[in-house]
Design a protein around this motif. Structure first.
Motif, PDB file in Angstrom:
ATOM      1  N   GLY C   8       0.856  -1.184   0.000  1.00 46.63           N
ATOM      2  CA  GLY C   8       0.000   0.000   0.000  1.00 46.63           C
ATOM      3  C   GLY C   8       0.886   1.226   0.000  1.00 46.63           C
ATOM      4  O   GLY C   8       1.881   1.269   0.719  1.00 46.63           O
ATOM      5  N   ARG C   9       0.553   2.186  -0.847  1.00 47.29           N
ATOM      6  CA  ARG C   9       1.337   3.424  -0.862  1.00 47.29           C
ATOM      7  C   ARG C   9       0.411   4.593  -0.597  1.00 47.29           C
ATOM      8  O   ARG C   9      -0.376   4.968  -1.447  1.00 47.29           O
ATOM      9  N   ASN C  10       0.499   5.093   0.614  1.00 49.76           N
ATOM     10  CA  ASN C  10      -0.224   6.317   0.953  1.00 49.76           C
ATOM     11  C   ASN C  10      -1.731   6.194   0.686  1.00 49.76           C
ATOM     12  O   ASN C  10      -2.329   7.066   0.063  1.00 49.76           O
ATOM     13  N   ILE C  11      -2.322   5.110   1.144  1.00 48.54           N
ATOM     14  CA  ILE C  11      -3.745   4.900   0.875  1.00 48.54           C
ATOM     15  C   ILE C  11      -4.604   5.816   1.744  1.00 48.54           C
ATOM     16  O   ILE C  11      -4.398   5.925   2.952  1.00 48.54           O
ATOM     17  N   SER C  69      -7.500   7.893  -2.614  1.00 47.86           N
ATOM     18  CA  SER C  69      -6.265   8.132  -3.347  1.00 47.86           C
ATOM     19  C   SER C  69      -5.204   7.187  -2.817  1.00 47.86           C
ATOM     20  O   SER C  69      -5.413   6.490  -1.831  1.00 47.86           O
ATOM     21  N   GLY C  70      -4.065   7.177  -3.461  1.00 46.11           N
ATOM     22  CA  GLY C  70      -3.013   6.254  -3.057  1.00 46.11           C
ATOM     23  C   GLY C  70      -3.039   5.017  -3.941  1.00 46.11           C
ATOM     24  O   GLY C  70      -3.956   4.808  -4.731  1.00 46.11           O
ATOM     25  N   GLU C  71      -1.995   4.217  -3.799  1.00 50.24           N
ATOM     26  CA  GLU C  71      -1.870   3.066  -4.674  1.00 50.24           C
ATOM     27  C   GLU C  71      -1.940   1.780  -3.889  1.00 50.24           C
ATOM     28  O   GLU C  71      -1.384   1.669  -2.787  1.00 50.24           O
ATOM     29  N   LEU C  72      -2.627   0.812  -4.460  1.00 53.62           N
ATOM     30  CA  LEU C  72      -2.684  -0.519  -3.865  1.00 53.62           C
ATOM     31  C   LEU C  72      -2.110  -1.494  -4.878  1.00 53.62           C
ATOM     32  O   LEU C  72      -2.531  -1.516  -6.037  1.00 53.62           O
ATOM     33  N   LEU C  73      -1.116  -2.257  -4.470  1.00 55.24           N
ATOM     34  CA  LEU C  73      -0.518  -3.215  -5.387  1.00 55.24           C
ATOM     35  C   LEU C  73      -0.678  -4.618  -4.830  1.00 55.24           C
ATOM     36  O   LEU C  73      -0.305  -4.894  -3.685  1.00 55.24           O
ATOM     37  N   ILE C  74      -1.263  -5.479  -5.645  1.00 55.22           N
ATOM     38  CA  ILE C  74      -1.373  -6.881  -5.260  1.00 55.22           C
ATOM     39  C   ILE C  74      -0.524  -7.687  -6.223  1.00 55.22           C
ATOM     40  O   ILE C  74      -0.705  -7.591  -7.440  1.00 55.22           O
ATOM     41  N   ASP C  75       0.404  -8.465  -5.684  1.00 59.02           N
ATOM     42  CA  ASP C  75       1.376  -9.185  -6.523  1.00 59.02           C
ATOM     43  C   ASP C  75       2.086  -8.244  -7.486  1.00 59.02           C
ATOM     44  O   ASP C  75       2.334  -8.588  -8.641  1.00 59.02           O
ATOM     45  N   GLY C  76       2.342  -7.042  -7.014  1.00 61.05           N
ATOM     46  CA  GLY C  76       3.074  -6.091  -7.835  1.00 61.05           C
ATOM     47  C   GLY C  76       2.238  -5.348  -8.861  1.00 61.05           C
ATOM     48  O   GLY C  76       2.738  -4.446  -9.527  1.00 61.05           O
ATOM     49  N   LYS C  77       0.982  -5.727  -9.003  1.00 63.64           N
ATOM     50  CA  LYS C  77       0.142  -5.047 -10.006  1.00 63.64           C
ATOM     51  C   LYS C  77      -0.726  -4.001  -9.331  1.00 63.64           C
ATOM     52  O   LYS C  77      -1.446  -4.308  -8.374  1.00 63.64           O
ATOM     53  N   PRO C  78      -0.682  -2.765  -9.797  1.00 66.25           N
ATOM     54  CA  PRO C  78      -1.534  -1.737  -9.199  1.00 66.25           C
ATOM     55  C   PRO C  78      -3.002  -2.002  -9.541  1.00 66.25           C
ATOM     56  O   PRO C  78      -3.308  -2.455 -10.646  1.00 66.25           O
ATOM     57  N   ILE C  79      -3.865  -1.736  -8.569  1.00 65.52           N
ATOM     58  CA  ILE C  79      -5.285  -1.954  -8.813  1.00 65.52           C
ATOM     59  C   ILE C  79      -6.099  -0.853  -8.155  1.00 65.52           C
ATOM     60  O   ILE C  79      -5.800  -0.418  -7.045  1.00 65.52           O
ATOM     61  N   ASN C  80      -7.071  -0.370  -8.889  1.00 66.82           N
ATOM     62  CA  ASN C  80      -7.967   0.645  -8.348  1.00 66.82           C
ATOM     63  C   ASN C  80      -9.361   0.335  -8.841  1.00 66.82           C
ATOM     64  O   ASN C  80      -9.675   0.519 -10.017  1.00 66.82           O
ATOM     65  N   ILE C  81     -10.210  -0.154  -7.946  1.00 68.29           N
ATOM     66  CA  ILE C  81     -11.517  -0.627  -8.415  1.00 68.29           C
ATOM     67  C   ILE C  81     -12.449   0.526  -8.755  1.00 68.29           C
ATOM     68  O   ILE C  81     -13.507   0.309  -9.325  1.00 68.29           O
ATOM     69  N   ALA C  82     -12.076   1.743  -8.406  1.00 71.31           N
ATOM     70  CA  ALA C  82     -12.894   2.867  -8.831  1.00 71.31           C
ATOM     71  C   ALA C  82     -12.767   3.055 -10.343  1.00 71.31           C
ATOM     72  O   ALA C  82     -13.680   3.556 -10.992  1.00 71.31           O
ATOM     73  N   LYS C  83     -11.624   2.649 -10.897  1.00 77.91           N
ATOM     74  CA  LYS C  83     -11.405   2.843 -12.333  1.00 77.91           C
ATOM     75  C   LYS C  83     -11.664   1.575 -13.145  1.00 77.91           C
ATOM     76  O   LYS C  83     -12.328   1.610 -14.175  1.00 77.91           O
ATOM     77  N   ASP C  84     -11.115   0.451 -12.670  1.00 79.23           N
ATOM     78  CA  ASP C  84     -11.241  -0.764 -13.479  1.00 79.23           C
ATOM     79  C   ASP C  84     -12.197  -1.750 -12.818  1.00 79.23           C
ATOM     80  O   ASP C  84     -12.373  -1.749 -11.609  1.00 79.23           O
ATOM     81  N   ARG C  85     -12.760  -2.597 -13.657  1.00 73.85           N
ATOM     82  CA  ARG C  85     -13.556  -3.704 -13.127  1.00 73.85           C
ATOM     83  C   ARG C  85     -12.622  -4.712 -12.455  1.00 73.85           C
ATOM     84  O   ARG C  85     -11.495  -4.900 -12.883  1.00 73.85           O
ATOM     85  N   VAL C  86     -13.132  -5.340 -11.411  1.00 82.47           N
ATOM     86  CA  VAL C  86     -12.339  -6.378 -10.767  1.00 82.47           C
ATOM     87  C   VAL C  86     -12.417  -7.636 -11.634  1.00 82.47           C
ATOM     88  O   VAL C  86     -13.504  -8.141 -11.895  1.00 82.47           O
TER      89      VAL C  86
END
Lengths: 305, 284, 276
Positions: C8-11, C69-86
């Motif tokens: 997690g980066r500055n979530i 705001s902030g970045e969440l990375l799972i297995d190194g991949k950034p994910i933001n469910i506000a933007k992309d579908r899960v």
């Protein structure tokens, strides 16, 4: 017209034990309410009468006995053995007509409740699940329907659609449907944020699955109660519409229509109005008692444990 | 003589599956100036015994006991009216959910003064004064203003303090606390426990703590009763209970505490129950 | 071994309350800039009191709610469910277990269906395969195949929590968020469930985020500890560091408030009471 209850599908043993346990618990709470048990017995009797009507009824419902107009019930002076509850103004056997009338009443109740429940539940689930403008739109329409006195609205609808039993049923279903929508919406809103719904969502369930497979089955208890109460309401309103000449048309042996036909003889021949009236009263009372019992048995808030 | 003394108490409930015995033959006594803890897991009947004493059980319950005396009164032969006079004045109880125990429609001050009016027959100004004094005792800041608050305007810890104020309003001889801190955060729990114990010492009350939490027991109790499935497993003073538990159930319970973990895995009470089942197979 | 599973980066997570026709919109900062990294097979404990934002953070990690705001990375991949579908693939990586075992199982769903649902929705396995896998998982969490056809109300709290764990593991996730998984359970059952979690972690090399308010449990299970207070991380380090040498005053208060059940503390308390 009358549906036979389908025989239970054979189940795996563990499954049946679960169902049985559930049913025995349900019956425990239901049987606490003596009125409900009596109501249930009466209702079962009514259903049996409706199903086996043609076998029980001593006469055909439309058969006129020209020599026996307005015969009083058999135990009164002038009564005839063959007409147990007497005959009406055109010589039809009252008992037979009442027996056939039971078929109509139960049929009306069943169709109206099914129709009102299906549309009401779908609208309610949509409103409660999506909220926002969908909710506002649906619920405001429901509010408008609820703002009219129900019988008046049904009358207006029948006047537009044209009198007849089928149109009357549609009208009554439309009038009753907002109650289901409201109830479903409230139940869905409270279930929607439960953790099992979130868990199902995380498992990848889509909107439709969440709405109808995950949430809806958990909202059924109040709907079943509302269903039984609406059942009696539907019978009552169908009778009222029949009485006003807007429902089933003569010579259909529908109870409300029978009342209407007998109106002018109310002072001369008490039986032609009393027995259809009693039939409506007993049926509605029995169903309401069952509804109360179901509420006691199904509503977890009233359950003491 | 003990303040509350119960001999051979049994409580059964009528259910659709037949009679369910929640409490079976419990003996219990509390003295003035004593903190008794009743420990047990859910379903051990630890609350039911105390609710039976208070007469708060539903009608489906059947309560039997050889004797049940509180402060010299025989609670078994007492009429409902006599019991109500004692309950709330001489015996008070506080519950797990402080928010749910207060009526959301009235201010906390009103609810506190109601008790004073009913049990102490005080007039308006005296009640007000006493209410402020009680709020100070339980450590609610600016009591004059807080009296006019509604329960939803206060935090869980504050509500529990109000409940304690209501409970001690009539200087009870016995206070029963049923899981008083389970719904609260640790820091608040500490404050509430300290408050309860200090009030107990100050007023010389008897205090019964019903809890499932061994930590709470260790922090408050003088004497402990361990209950399991409606039966008493052990009764001991707190130090010997933790130092050298006699009953195998207590031993199992203590070793299941994460802080007492030895090695990689916790020992569980299931191990105890397995042993118990094995023993039951041998001895009748 | 030091493969980072979760970062997690500055979530940040803000809630907006009010803002109706009247009244001004207010912003509540539930989580204020939380950063951390978690390696595979480790357990990160998030500790704090109710309302400190630990559950909100848990919901963000499980992809239930989006971060503000902030970045969440799972297995190194950034994910933001506000933007992309899960995607189904993402969903398979993270699962959650809730605190209340009575609310997290659908009362109208049989255990078999509960366990089969994730497979049905995310894989092409046949009904027979799903059934076999569910049976195996039931055995793995300490229940039996005979429980397959039962309803949740026939189980105790501890058994239900086992079922919830089984459901979470059906898609073989690499990360499990445990939101107070044992705080609604009895002490004896708590020990069993904690043991089960430890066993499963060893077996599947699972990574845990363990949300809890109970320090004794945290001390037992965690590798790393993060203490939250009003949405902020006030303490973050390995278990040994945090427990041996707490830095922040809040952490110290928390430790001081935790009931002590060792014999010495009881003796000290009794002595103090006698003196008073």
């Amino acid at each position: 017209m009358t549906n036979e209850v389908s025989p239970p599908v054979p189940l795996a043993s563990s499954q049946t034990s679960g169902r049985m346990a559930r049913f025995s618990e349900f019956w425990f709470y239901f049987s606490v309410n003596k009125g409900a048990v009596i109501g249930f017995a009466v209702l079962v009797l009514l259903v049996l009468i409706a199903i086996f009507g043609p076998l029980i009824a001593p006469h055909a419902p439309y058969q006129q006995y020209r020599d026996a107009l307005l015969t009083p019930p058999s135990w009164q002076v002038g009564g005839k053995e063959q007409f147990l509850l007497g005959t009406d103004a055109v010589g039809r056997d009252l008992l037979s007509r009442l027996i056939y009338g039971a078929r109509y009443s139960l049929f009306i109740g069943l169709i109206v409740v099914t129709f009102a429940m299906i549309t009401g539940v779908i609208l309610g689930v949509l409103a409660g699940y999506f909220r926002g403008w969908v909710d506002t739109l649906i619920m405001r329409i429901m509010d408008i329907i609820l703002a009219f006195p129900p019988l008046l609205l049904a009358l207006v609808l029948v006047a537009i659609l044209g009198p007849g039993l089928f149109n009357a049923m549609i009208a009554i279903a439309l009038v009753l449907q907002p109650h289901f929508a409201r109830l479903t919406r409230a139940a869905v809103m409270s279930e929607k944020n439960r953790e099992y719904v979130i868990a199902s969502k995380l498992a990848g369930a889509g909107h439709l699955r969440l709405m109808f497979k995950t949430i809806l089955p958990n909202c059924l208890a109040p709907l079943i109660v509302q269903g039984t109460l609406s059942f009696s309401n539907a019978i009552l309103e169908a009778a009222a519409l029949g009485f006003l000449g807007m429902g089933a048309q003569p010579p259909t042996p529908e109870w409300g229509t029978m009342l209407a036909e007998a109106r002018e003889f109310i002072l001369r021949a008490w039986w032609v109005v009393t027995f259809p009236g009693l039939a409506i009263l007993i049926t509605v009372l029995a169903i309401n008692l069952v509804g109360d019992g179901l509420r006691d048995a199904l509503d977890p808030k009233l359950k003491r444990s | 003589m003990a303040l509350l003394e119960i001999k051979n108490l049994s409580v059964g409930f009528d259910t659709n599956a037949g009679l369910f015995m929640a409490v079976q033959g419990i003996d219990l006594s509390v003295d003035n100036r004593e903190v008794l803890a009743i420990v047990g897991e859910s379903g051990s009947g630890k609350s039911v015994a105390m609710l039976a004493v208070m007469g708060l059980l539903p009608k489906t319950a059947t309560v039997t006991a050889d004797s049940m005396t509180f402060d010299g009164h025989n609670m078994l032969t007492m009429t409902g009216k006599q019991r109500r006079e004692i309950v709330g004045r001489d015996v008070a109880m506080i519950f797990q959910e402080p928010m749910a125990s207060l009526n959301p429609c009235f201010t906390v001050g009103f609810q506190l003064e109601e008790v004073l009016r009913f049990h102490m027959k005080m007039d308006g100004p005296t009640r007000r004064k006493r209410a402020i004094e009680l709020f100070k005792q339980v450590g609610i800041p600016s009591p004059e203003e807080r009296l006019n608050s509604f329960p939803h305007q206060m935090s869980g810890g504050q509500c529990q303090r109000v409940m304690i104020a209501i409970a001690i309003a009539c200087n009870p001889k016995l206070l029963i606390a049923d899981e008083p801190t389970t719904a609260l955060d640790v820091t608040i729990q500490k404050q509430i426990l300290d408050l309860l114990v200090s009030l107990q010492v100050k007023h010389g009350m008897g205090l019964i703590m019903i809890t499932h939490d061994m930590g709470v027991v260790a922090e408050t109790a003088d004497r402990v009763i361990v209950q399991y499935k409606g039966r008493k497993m052990e009764e001991a003073d707190v130090l010997s209970l933790f130092e050298s538990p006699k009953s195998p159930y207590t031993r199992a319970l203590l070793s299941a505490l994460p802080e007492n973990a030895t090695g990689d895995r916790l020992s569980t009470v299931a191990d105890f129950m397995k042993n118990e089942a094995a023993n039951a197979g041998v001895a009748p | 071994m030091s493969e980072v599973v979760l970062e997690g980066r500055n979530i940040v997570r803000d809630y907006y309350v009010g803002g109706g026709l009247f009244g001004k919109q207010k912003t509540v900062h539930a989580v204020k800039g939380v950063s951390f990294t978690l390696e595979k097979g480790k357990t990160l404990a998030i500790v704090g009191e109710s309302g400190c934002g630990k559950s909100t953070l848990g919901r963000i990690l499980t992809l239930i709610d989006p971060q503000t705001s902030g970045e969440l990375l799972i297995d190194g991949k950034p994910i933001n469910i506000a933007k992309d579908r899960v995607t189904a693939e993402m969903r398979r990586k993270v699962q959650i277990i809730f605190q209340n075992p009575y609310g997290s199982l659908n009362p109208r769903q049989k255990i078999g269906e509960v366990l089969g649902e994730p497979l049905l929705l995310n894989t092409n396995k046949t009904a027979a395969e799903r059934r076999d896998l569910a049976m195996q998982m039931l055995v793995k969490v300490g229940l039996g195949p005979e429980h397959y056809n039962r309803y949740p109300h026939m189980f105790s709290g501890g058994q239900r929590q086992r079922i919830a764990i089984a459901r979470a593991l059906m898609l073989s996730p690499s990360l499990l968020v445990l939101d107070e998984p044992v705080s609604a359970l009895d002490l004896s059952v708590q020990a069993q469930v904690l043991n089960l979690l430890a066993d499963l972690q060893d077996e599947f090399n699972l990574t845990y985020v363990f949300i809890s308010h109970d320090l004794s449990v945290v001390r037992y299970i965690a590798d790393e500890v993060m203490v939250m207070y009003y949405g902020e991380v006030v303490e973050y380090g390995t278990r040994e560091e945090v427990f041996a040498n707490p830095q922040h005053s809040y952490t110290k208060t928390l430790f001081a408030a935790t009931p002590k059940s060792d014999v010495e503390s009881i003796r000290a308390r009794l002595a103090k009471k006698k003196a008073a």
